[in-house]
Design an enzyme around this catalytic site. Structure first.
Site, mmCIF file in Angstrom:
data_model
loop_
_atom_site.group_PDB
_atom_site.id
_atom_site.type_symbol
_atom_site.label_atom_id
_atom_site.label_comp_id
_atom_site.label_asym_id
_atom_site.label_seq_id
_atom_site.Cartn_x
_atom_site.Cartn_y
_atom_site.Cartn_z
ATOM 1 N N ASP A 162 0.826 -1.200 0.000
ATOM 2 C CA ASP A 162 0.000 0.000 0.000
ATOM 3 C C ASP A 162 0.860 1.249 0.000
ATOM 4 O O ASP A 162 0.501 2.271 -0.567
ATOM 5 C CB ASP A 162 -0.929 0.003 1.222
ATOM 6 C CG ASP A 162 -0.149 0.011 2.536
ATOM 7 O OD1 ASP A 162 0.928 -0.603 2.588
ATOM 8 O OD2 ASP A 162 -0.616 0.621 3.505
ATOM 9 N N ARG A 189 6.403 4.187 5.378
ATOM 10 C CA ARG A 189 6.145 4.244 6.810
ATOM 11 C C ARG A 189 6.208 2.849 7.435
ATOM 12 O O ARG A 189 6.602 1.879 6.775
ATOM 13 C CB ARG A 189 4.799 4.915 7.078
ATOM 14 C CG ARG A 189 3.586 4.135 6.613
ATOM 15 C CD ARG A 189 2.326 4.955 6.775
ATOM 16 N NE ARG A 189 1.137 4.218 6.356
ATOM 17 C CZ ARG A 189 0.068 4.795 5.840
ATOM 18 N NH1 ARG A 189 0.021 6.099 5.663
ATOM 19 N NH2 ARG A 189 -0.980 4.063 5.498
ATOM 20 N N GLU A 204 4.559 0.292 7.690
ATOM 21 C CA GLU A 204 3.458 -0.535 7.184
ATOM 22 C C GLU A 204 3.966 -1.388 6.037
ATOM 23 O O GLU A 204 4.323 -2.532 6.237
ATOM 24 C CB GLU A 204 2.291 0.369 6.757
ATOM 25 C CG GLU A 204 0.991 -0.378 6.583
ATOM 26 C CD GLU A 204 -0.202 0.552 6.519
ATOM 27 O OE1 GLU A 204 -1.251 0.112 6.041
ATOM 28 O OE2 GLU A 204 -0.083 1.723 6.926
ATOM 29 N N ASP A 252 -5.920 -2.366 -2.209
ATOM 30 C CA ASP A 252 -5.095 -1.560 -3.104
ATOM 31 C C ASP A 252 -4.687 -2.367 -4.329
ATOM 32 O O ASP A 252 -4.730 -1.878 -5.462
ATOM 33 C CB ASP A 252 -3.850 -1.078 -2.363
ATOM 34 C CG ASP A 252 -4.170 -0.317 -1.080
ATOM 35 O OD1 ASP A 252 -4.777 -0.929 -0.181
ATOM 36 O OD2 ASP A 252 -3.826 0.866 -0.979
ATOM 37 N N TRP A 283 -11.639 -5.623 -0.696
ATOM 38 C CA TRP A 283 -10.301 -6.067 -0.312
ATOM 39 C C TRP A 283 -10.159 -7.561 -0.621
ATOM 40 O O TRP A 283 -9.329 -7.954 -1.441
ATOM 41 C CB TRP A 283 -10.047 -5.767 1.165
ATOM 42 C CG TRP A 283 -9.544 -4.384 1.407
ATOM 43 C CD1 TRP A 283 -8.296 -4.029 1.839
ATOM 44 C CD2 TRP A 283 -10.266 -3.149 1.228
ATOM 45 N NE1 TRP A 283 -8.201 -2.658 1.930
ATOM 46 C CE2 TRP A 283 -9.392 -2.095 1.571
ATOM 47 C CE3 TRP A 283 -11.557 -2.836 0.822
ATOM 48 C CZ2 TRP A 283 -9.773 -0.750 1.497
ATOM 49 C CZ3 TRP A 283 -11.941 -1.498 0.754
ATOM 50 C CH2 TRP A 283 -11.052 -0.477 1.078
ATOM 51 N N GLU A 322 -2.281 9.055 -0.730
ATOM 52 C CA GLU A 322 -3.265 8.206 -0.050
ATOM 53 C C GLU A 322 -4.620 8.895 0.064
ATOM 54 O O GLU A 322 -5.664 8.262 -0.058
ATOM 55 C CB GLU A 322 -2.756 7.844 1.340
ATOM 56 C CG GLU A 322 -3.655 6.906 2.127
ATOM 57 C CD GLU A 322 -3.013 6.417 3.404
ATOM 58 O OE1 GLU A 322 -3.527 5.437 3.979
ATOM 59 O OE2 GLU A 322 -1.987 6.986 3.834
#
Length: 940
Positions: A440, A444, A446, A453, A506, A721
């Site tokens: 994604d 960061r 993540e 996505d 998702w 984002e």
């Protein structure tokens, strides 16, 4: 006549890859005036001279260049050479160059052992040994897996050009091993092999909460088997075992989030033993991941001295990878690089990286060195440099752009530089987030493979790059996770420590991604591989439905909704204003429909009938629940209309009312975006599929918030984002969830290819064997062009207006392919066609003309039967005039008292009224109106 792009399983000369059920060969033909392939022949041998042929198809008429499954039993550790011969309908004939693929160990037992260093597990180890070779080496292969990440050197030289092996997957389910050709790295006599190990997501800090570690394992481990063949034909095997030793690496610490600390002054003074590990061999599988390599290199465009006194490199592009730098620093000098995406008030900033330090710390040893990280990567545009001795020379720094080794296949360009930058932003978002896993965000704490996505961008991704192998690996990993979850798809893959999953849009990556891949590449092997995944996900939804009453609606479980849309009633929620049951039920209908389609392709007629029936029942339930009897949709959001139209959720008789509802909703929203992750990929398609492409262009070309070009005008070089990740004053929004490289909204690139350029694959002949070429021009763009190196060959679609509004189209259609060309506003127009079929019969359909064209290059010119030129006048609706600053200034003195030229008054009261019509009630002299017409016409 040339035969090019010879690929095995969509990879050029794959070494040690998983071959799936059987290898699948493909090629592309160029350089011929022939239209069709009449026959082809494959030969496969174990030598380049083809004296030891193991397969000869013979000259056959049924060979498809998109995919030919090779019907041979493969031997382990064997290189197979292949070539193809093609005959065309004009008599042309060609024999290809030789391609190859080489198998891995397959079912052959491992002679090597897993080894684990007997040292502090927090210390990065280097495992190795010396060995002697007794003769000249003619061939050598290394079969290796290191956990978490590894790099191998032989005699001080790195093996291979890839990074982050063995890559990122569900390690508890399967482990990839790689194969390297190390022939040129070995020599007769003494040799040394060293393997450095890093944490990666296997044992380093990673995961949903950003703070966990040892998610898959707690120890470094290595499995390595080097097989050497001497000139006399004898062989020798060097294998990892307890004879190997370990020493501490100069990589002092590091992980994917925080970066890496490297001490060049460290001299390993202690040697450690290793012991045999207990990882077993059952999970080992030949690699599926494409190599992650340095695909591009960038140089800094500026060295900035910030108001805070910092030295910052501007790379000019939000990129993913690392900085490679040359240093001559004195011994003991500590150089620190910190990475960030944006400056704030001219100063370096990285708060939006949350807990990720994203830094590289290097201690120099006094020698000149070329330096780069080993086991981490960064997402950044700006690099703060600390500790650099003397004056910084930007030529000493290079940005190494890393992503999976995919060929770029698509390009797109228009007369508008902002639109061009938007397209590049989406492309760079793919580069930055397709590092083995479709993440994604890359910067960061993540960096995970969010399924939503990946799903919404998959169509655009397959236009931009040859993503077949990339998505094949991701899909395989997805199903491994589903097996333990009764078909439920986790929100990220690999699942690491995610708390849940199963949300619509998702989890529907399980059906949508493989279908898109099949559509783009025409190889049903992806459906064969993923069918159980597709089916088990559909069955999961069906069970959830039946467990809650069997209404054929999906109304239970966690849902993300229309994530990050702008129409939610609760400003604290990210889930949007569209009813979640509606979104979930829409995907219920769509996913079961795709499973039915896949089953039909695979010849599973009972499944096709069953899932098709389920999809139809869900569609009817949606109609009963969310539509009035006259076709009114109960939900008044852009996303609801968009998915209802794009997913065909209502009878055809309701379509006009749905389209009108969407147009009216957009009017209320001042023709600006309100959609989130779910609605955005479908919104422009819902318009252009239903005769409202002009409104789609308006959404594309808006440059104020919220719009795609808003970010472009603020200097974005990737997709954000959020629609407002940065405000107009340059201030970044809430840093808690605010990535500046987050490609979901970049799905608009698919609309650019399919609608502006008009290149559309066909489900009836996937892999671009047949396309619909249906560009939909708009005079706000004077020209547009796209090129697509598809699985079938290269398509080009280009259009341009001249000053009078005449249209010129240029099309290239590859060999052995056909196109249905839809020429807009061409009915009753005189067509000028040059190319292989200048007299191709044209069929009228509404305002359009339809042509059936075979391969070749074509130029078509005509004056549109309805002009695309949009001249303003006193007959133009006031809402249109209100969008033009010059027009507003001209007509403002003549607007009746009480009316204001802004969207709020116009949209609700007189938006569709012209100044001429108002003159009937508020007298304006006709000569004044005529003069206004003259001035308005001059506005561009």
């Amino acid at each position: 006549m040339n035969i090019t792009k010879l690929k095995t399983n969509r990879i050029t000369n794959p070494l040690g890859f998983s071959m799936g059920r059987r290898p699948r060969l493909s090629y592309v033909v160029t350089g011929t005036d022939g239209r069709k392939q009449t026959a082809a022949r494959y030969e496969v041998a174990q030598d380049t001279s083809f004296s030891s042929v193991v397969f000869d198809s013979g000259k056959r008429t049924d060979i498809d260049s998109l995919s030919f499954e090779l019907p041979i039993q493969l031997m382990p550790r064997t290189r197979y050479y292949w070539r193809v011969e093609v005959w065309a309908d004009n008599g042309d004939h060609a024999l290809s160059e030789t391609a190859w693929f080489e198998t891995a160990k397959l079912d052959e037992p491992w002679e090597a052992k897993w080894i684990v260093p007997d040292m502090d597990k927090e210390h990065h180890p280097v495992l190795g040994r010396t060995f002697k070779l007794t003769g000249a080496v003619t061939s050598a292969r290394a079969y290796i897996c290191g956990l978490g990440l590894y790099e191998m050197q032989i005699n001080g030289i790195k093996a291979g050009d890839e990074y982050f092996a063995p890559h990122f997957n569900a390690y508890h389910k399967w482990l990839q091993y790689q194969t390297y050709d190390v022939t040129q790295l070995l020599c007769e006599g003494d040799n040394q092999v060293q393997v450095s190990l890093g944490n990666g997501l296997y044992k380093g800090r990673f995961g949903f909460d950003g703070h966990s570690k040892e998610l898959y394992g707690s120890e470094f481990a290595l499995l390595c088997e080097i097989r050497v063949t001497y000139a006399d034909g004898t062989t020798e095997i060097l294998k990892s075992d307890t004879e190997w030793t370990a020493e501490r690496s100069r990589v002092m610490s590091g992980n994917l989030y925080d970066g890496e600390i490297f001490d060049a002054t460290l001299t390993a003074s202690e040697s450690y033993t290793v012991h045999e590990g207990d990882l077993g061999f059952e999970r080992l599988k030949p690699r599926m991941s494409l190599p992650v390599v340095v695909k591009e290199e960038l140089k800094p465009i500026e060295v900035i001295q910030t108001p805070a006194g910092e030295t910052v490199l501007d790379m000019g592009q939000n990129m993913v990878g690392w900085i490679r730098f040359r240093t001559r620093a004195p011994k003991g000098t500590i150089i620190r690089l910190q990475h960030g995406e944006v400056l704030q008030e001219g100063n370096f900033y990285r708060e939006n990286l949350r807990t990720a330090k994203a830094e590289y710390v290097y201690t120099a040893d006094g020698e000149e060195a070329m330096v780069r990280p080993f086991f981490t990567f960064y997402g950044f545009r700006y690099v703060k440099v600390e500790g650099w001795p003397g004056e910084l020379d930007p030529n000493d720094f290079t940005g190494c752009v890393l992503y999976s080794d995919m060929d770029q296949t698509g390009s797109f360009e228009t007369s508008d530089p902002l639109v061009n930058r938007l397209f590049l932003n989406a492309l760079w978002g793919q580069k930055g987030n397709f590092l083995d896993v479709p993440t994604d965000c890359p910067q960061r704490d993540e960096r995970m493979g969010w399924t939503g996505d990946a799903q919404v961008f998959s169509g655009a991704a397959c236009f931009n790059m040859d993503a077949y192998t990339f998505y094949s690996k991701y899909g395989y990993d997805m199903y491994q996770e589903q097996v333990d979850r009764e078909g439920m798809v986790p929100m990220v893959v690999p699942a690491v420590n995610v708390p849940s999953g199963g949300s619509s849009a998702w989890a529907d990556a399980a059906t949508i991604v493989p279908w898109n891949v099949y559509l783009h590449y025409g190889d049903k092997a992806i459906l064969e591989q993923q069918y159980e995944s597709m089916k088990s996900w559909a069955d999961f939804i069906i069970r959830a439905d039946e467990g809650s009453g069997g209404k054929r609606l999906w109304t239970v479980g966690f849902q993300f909704g229309d994530w990050l849309s702008l129409d939610g009633s609760n400003p604290e929620s990210s889930m949007g204003g569209t009813d979640q049951d509606f979104i979930a039920s829409a995907y219920y209908c769509y996913s079961t429909r795709l499973v039915a389609k896949a089953a039909k392709v695979l010849g599973l007629e009972d499944d096709a009938s069953y899932y098709g029936q389920i999809s139809g029942e869900v569609r009817q339930a949606i109609e009963d629940e969310f539509f009035s009897k006259t076709g009114r949709l109960a939900l008044d959001t852009q996303t609801a209309y968009a998915i209802a139209l794009k997913m065909d959720l209502a009878p055809e008789t309701y379509r006009k009312r749905l389209v009108d509802g969407l147009v009216n909703r957009l009017r209320k929203d001042h023709n600006h975006l309100k959609t989130g992750f779910v609605g955005t990929p479908y919104l422009n398609f819902a318009l252009s599929d239903n005769g409202c492409e002009e409104l789609g262009y308006t959404l594309l070309l808006n440059d104020d918030y919220p719009s795609w070009l808003y970010a472009v005008k603020l200097g974005a070089t990737t997709i954000w984002e959020r629609w407002n990740s940065i405000d107009t004053d340059g201030k970044i929004g809430n840093p808690g969830m605010n990535s500046l490289n987050h490609y979901a909204f970049g799905a608009i690139a698919e609309w650019m290819y399919r609608v502006i350029a008009g290149i559309n694959p066909s489900e009836d002949a996937p892999g671009f064997r047949r396309v619909v070429l249906a560009p939909k021009p708009d005079f706000r763009l004077r020209w547009a062009k796209a090129k697509l190196e598809s699985a079938a060959g290269t398509y080009m679609s280009e259009w341009a207006f001249d000053e009078e509004g005449r249209l010129e189209f240029r099309f290239d259609i590859p060999f052995h392919s056909t196109a249905l060309v839809r020429l807009p506003r061409a009915a009753a127009a005189v067509l000028s066609i040059s190319g292989p079929a200048p007299d191709a019969p044209a069929i009228e359909e509404g305002e359009d003309m339809l042509l059936e064209l075979e391969s070749g290059s074509y130029v078509i010119r005509y004056m549109p039967s309805r002009s695309y030129l949009k001249t303003l006048s006193t007959y133009t609706p006031l809402a249109v005039l209100a969008e033009n600053e010059q027009a507003c200034e001209l007509i403002a003195p003549f607007i009746p008292p009480g009316f204001v030229l802004n969207p709020d008054s116009l949209y609700s009261m007189i938006r569709d009224t012209s100044l001429r019509e108002l003159a009937a009630y508020y007298p304006i002299d006709s000569s004044i109106l005529d003069e206004l017409d003259r001035k308005l016409k001059e506005i561009e």
